[in-house]
Design an enzyme around this catalytic site. Structure first.
Site, mmCIF file in Angstrom:
data_model
loop_
_atom_site.group_PDB
_atom_site.id
_atom_site.type_symbol
_atom_site.label_atom_id
_atom_site.label_comp_id
_atom_site.label_asym_id
_atom_site.label_seq_id
_atom_site.Cartn_x
_atom_site.Cartn_y
_atom_site.Cartn_z
ATOM 1 N N THR A 133 0.832 -1.193 0.000
ATOM 2 C CA THR A 133 0.000 0.000 0.000
ATOM 3 C C THR A 133 0.865 1.239 0.000
ATOM 4 O OG1 THR A 133 -1.770 -1.005 1.299
ATOM 5 C CG2 THR A 133 -1.624 1.363 1.391
ATOM 6 N N LEU A 155 -12.113 -5.903 0.601
ATOM 7 C CA LEU A 155 -11.627 -4.530 0.651
ATOM 8 C C LEU A 155 -10.402 -4.465 1.527
ATOM 9 C CD1 LEU A 155 -14.800 -2.407 1.363
ATOM 10 C CD2 LEU A 155 -13.905 -3.157 -0.849
ATOM 11 N N GLY A 193 -3.861 -5.920 6.241
ATOM 12 C CA GLY A 193 -5.024 -5.087 6.531
ATOM 13 C C GLY A 193 -6.186 -5.837 7.138
#
Ligand SMILES: *[C@@H]1O[C@H](CO)[C@@H](O)[C@H](O)[C@H]1NC(C)=O
Ligand SMILES: *[C@@H]1O[C@H](CO)[C@@H](O)[C@H](O)[C@H]1NC(C)=O
Length: 358
Positions: free
Chosen positions: A215, A244, A269
């Site tokens: 990211t 997501l 995440g």
């Protein structure tokens, strides 16, 4: 390389300030600073250059956009991280630290300019998050180009994964056995009860880290003390379609308040978003913690439950102080400031050794 448009997922914190002074003066100026996750230095340079003439929000949008074009490490932008079906999907978020407005565009299937779509969500709707093919349609109608996010590179990655019995694999409590078989899968008997499930949840080993900088999260501070943060990612390679990233979730993948500072996250995440770590970091700084103490404390909360999770946090406060923390992952971040106008890459040492995972 300045001026090249790159595709990065970056969280940037910008501190607004006079470029002529090293610190905050008595006249309401702040030191200008841009930080972002990983050595995505072209994104940092772009944000730094934009910050001199435009607002922190635009610096973050344009900086992160560089990674979306450059396909930074194939973890930001189109053509990376194919999911189980070989699709690349993008998640991005942007946040305005002056107004506390946030916008996210997530699970995009056809929009390469994910952070720009996020900014359009924030500025042209009353909503905070738009998702999936409807978000692509929104972006298209608002003027962003549409096209396939799949490339020969992502196709090859996906074929290799399929030929290797779909390993690594994010499924659990299903049959056939996801450790050695591709789907389609069905839930095991009793998979709905929580035994043997939730506590054991973790990502396939080696999914994140050195070769999978997952990211870009960027934070920027300008000379007037305005701050912004943003993220962009193509998520976890081989993810279950529909997944997501934390990068699209305000407070988790990034958070910023110009009165305090900002934070960006990178890593696993799926674990990190349950702890809303960036909100935690900003609130800790609000109560007087240094950026270093704040990122270590927020990471420590996750580590206590998930000792081997791979993740890192990056913080920038409103005075231009910055720090990172990492767990079980090599982590570097990029910095541009008056002292380092050509960008410095900073290595972050883990404060706790990674327990050997068995
Ligand atoms: C959307 O936001 C605008 C400006 O804040 C406000 O005037 C309008 O009433 C809002 N719309 C809805 C449906 O809440
Ligand atoms: C992708 O692969 C196809 C078929 O192998 C080939 O014709 C095409 O030129 C490749 N595209 C790029 C951009 O390399």
């Amino acid at each position: 390389m300045v001026g090249r448009r790159l595709g990065l997922v970056v969280a940037v914190v910008a501190v607004v300030g006079s470029s002529l002074v090293g610190g905050v003066s008595c006249f309401g100026t702040a030191p200008e600073v841009v930080v972002n996750t990983w050595p995505f230095v072209d994104a940092t340079r772009e944000a730094w250059s934009v910050l001199r003439t435009e607002d922190a929000l635009t610096a973050v949008e344009k900086g992160v956009s560089v990674c979306e074009v450059e396909q930074c490490d194939h973890t930001v932008g189109y053509g990376g991280s194919p999911d189980e079906w070989g699709q690349t999907t993008l998640d991005a978020m942007i946040m305005n630290g002056d107004t506390m407005e946030a916008g996210s565009a997530v699970n995009l299937h056809a929009t390469k300019q994910a952070i720009s779509a996020a900014r359009l969500v924030m500025e042209t709707t009353n909503h905070t998050i738009l998702a999936g093919r409807d978000a692509d349609e929104f972006a298209r109608a608002m003027g962003l180009a549409q096209g396939s996010l799949v490339t020969n590179f992502s196709k090859a990655l996906w074929s290799q994964w399929e030929r290797g019995a779909c390993q690594p694999n994010y499924r659990r409590n299903v049959h056939p056995n996801p450790r050695d078989s591709c789907g389609p899968y069905a839930p095991n008997a009793g998979a709905g009860d929580r035994k043997g499930g939730v506590g054991a949840a973790r990502s396939p080993v080696g999914t994140f880290g050195r070769n999978n900088h997952d990211t870009i999260a960027m934070i920027a501070l300008n000379s007037r003390g305005s701050m912004a943060a943003g993220t962009s990612t193509n998520g976890a390679t081989h993810k279950v379609p529909g997944r997501l990233a934390d990068s699209g979730v305000p407070g988790s993948g990034a958070y910023v308040d110009s009165e305090v500072g900002g934070c960006g996250a990178t890593g696993d995440g799926d674990v990190m978003m349950r702890f809303v770590p960036c909100y935690q970091v900003v609130e800790s700084m609000r109560r007087g913690m240094s950026p270093k103490s704040a990122v270590e404390e927020a990471l420590g909360r996750i580590r206590r439950r998930h000792p081997t999770f791979q993740g890192a946090l990056l913080a920038l406060d409103k005075n231009g102080n910055h720090a990172g923390a990492t767990n079980c992952m090599d982590f570097h971040y990029s910095l541009a400031s008056a002292d380092h106008p050509d960008v410095r890459v900073i290595e972050v040492q883990a404060s706790v050794p990674c327990p050997s995972s068995t």
